[in-house]
Design a protein around this motif. Structure first.
Motif, short mmCIF file in Angstrom:
data_model
loop_
_atom_site.label_atom_id
_atom_site.label_comp_id
_atom_site.label_asym_id
_atom_site.label_seq_id
_atom_site.Cartn_x
_atom_site.Cartn_y
_atom_site.Cartn_z
N TYR A 41 0.84 -1.20 0.00
CA TYR A 41 0.00 0.00 0.00
C TYR A 41 0.87 1.25 0.00
O TYR A 41 2.06 1.21 0.34
CB TYR A 41 -0.92 0.02 1.23
N VAL A 58 -9.64 4.66 2.04
CA VAL A 58 -8.94 3.51 1.49
C VAL A 58 -9.39 3.30 0.05
O VAL A 58 -10.59 3.18 -0.22
CB VAL A 58 -9.20 2.24 2.32
N LYS A 67 -2.11 0.30 -7.28
CA LYS A 67 -2.18 1.53 -6.50
C LYS A 67 -1.53 2.69 -7.24
O LYS A 67 -1.91 3.85 -7.06
CB LYS A 67 -1.51 1.34 -5.13
N SER A 87 -3.84 3.84 -0.49
CA SER A 87 -4.13 3.17 -1.75
C SER A 87 -3.48 1.79 -1.73
O SER A 87 -2.28 1.67 -1.46
CB SER A 87 -3.60 4.01 -2.92
N ILE A 88 -4.24 0.76 -2.03
CA ILE A 88 -3.82 -0.62 -1.81
C ILE A 88 -3.70 -1.39 -3.11
O ILE A 88 -4.52 -1.24 -4.02
CB ILE A 88 -4.84 -1.33 -0.88
#
Length: 310
Positions: A41, A58, A67, A87-88
């Protein structure tokens, strides 16, 4: 008129969480059905964040994305709302771990595991396409974790016929052959030439090529787990899990669609509200499936207005 009418309806009732036998199985013991992986992330924050009083945002990307695709938008959301943004990378994407399993239940549990690791008890979820469905599943299974929900150009009500052409993309990417030791710029050009025969859209090719990486030995590969995505696509990715019928997330919810996209339509709202009773549906004129990249200013305006209020 830069964006279309807001579709919603008032609901003057307490929102129950109605559980079918199948959904109860998922809601009460998800960990026994989903083996989690560690997720990569990126975090966007500053010393002046409102994170002490407002949940972080998220962001969950779409299929074959990462991401990195949300880097500029993540910064803009952080700047506009003053909220921390995380941001994943989904499993089998970006810098996250690979797995042969790829279902929305697995992806939702991956995110829950990361939030626990980061000691975050409440978030606003924003998900696009595959990430939007992951956000929906997480909200339905663990509503206590979610303060608000934004879903971008995807619906639990239907699946666009276009989505089934994704298998052609998997095959086209798997067929790309590049020799070791060449410069990345050369590799990208060669990959584009090979993909062009199957994928005429240069923007889509450029998007896919963001997944090209060079290993320590100088060889090239895709950072997305193409075999696992192809294997799971038809049954586990292309449609919303029917086993969750009866569950509801009763928090503030906004669905944002592209007016040129067929992934979501205004007629989907009644079925959407079976899962998300407070859902609103808003369309951005001139945008297709990638609303946030095709009309970034309008998308940012709509999303941040919702996040500031919710």
């Amino acid at each position: 008129m830069l964006f279309k009418k807001l579709y919603t309806k008032s609901l003057f009732r307490i929102c129950p969480k109605i559980l079918s036998i199948s959904s109860l199985r998922y809601a009460t013991a998800p960990s026994s059905y989903a083996e989690t992986v560690d997720l990569a992330y990126s975090s966007y924050e500053s010393t002046e964040d409102e994170t002490s009083v407002r949940p972080p945002v998220v962001i969950l990307h779409g299929l074959l994305g990462s991401k990195n695709n949300w880097n500029s938008m993540s910064k803009a959301i952080h700047k506009s709302t003053g909220r921390k943004v995380i941001s994943i990378d989904a499993r089998n994407h970006g810098d996250s771990k690979h797995s042969s399993q790829h279902t929305y239940l697995h992806m939702a549990q991956d995110v829950i595991k990361l939030l626990k690791k980061l000691e975050i008890s409440k978030v606003s979820l924003l998900g696009h396409s595959m990430g939007g469905r992951t956000a929906m599943v997480l909200s339905l299974l663990s509503s206590d974790l979610v303060s608000s929900l934004i879903v971008v150009d995807i619906s639990p009500a239907k699946t666009s016929p276009q989505i089934f052409s994704m298998v052609n993309l998997f095959d086209a990417m798997a067929a790309v052959s590049l020799r070791s030791g060449i410069a990345m710029s050369k590799a990208r050009k060669l990959a584009d030439e090979q993909l062009k025969a199957v994928i005429p859209d240069i923007n889509l090719r450029n998007f896919l090529i963001t997944n090209l990486i060079q290993t320590n030995t100088g060889s090239y590969s895709w950072r997305v787990n193409i075999p696992a995505l192809k294997e799971n696509f038809q049954q586990n990715i292309a449609s919303f899990p029917s086993s969750l019928k009866g569950l509801q997330y009763c928090g503030p919810t906004l669905f944002i669609g592209g007016s040129l996209s067929d992934y979501i339509g205004k007629n989907d709202l009644p079925e959407i509200q079976e899962y998300f009773p407070l859902a609103q549906l808003q369309f951005v004129d001139g945008a297709g499936h990638w609303v946030h990249s095709q009309k970034p200013e309008k998308f940012l305006e709509i999303a941040c207005s919702f996040l500031k209020d919710k």
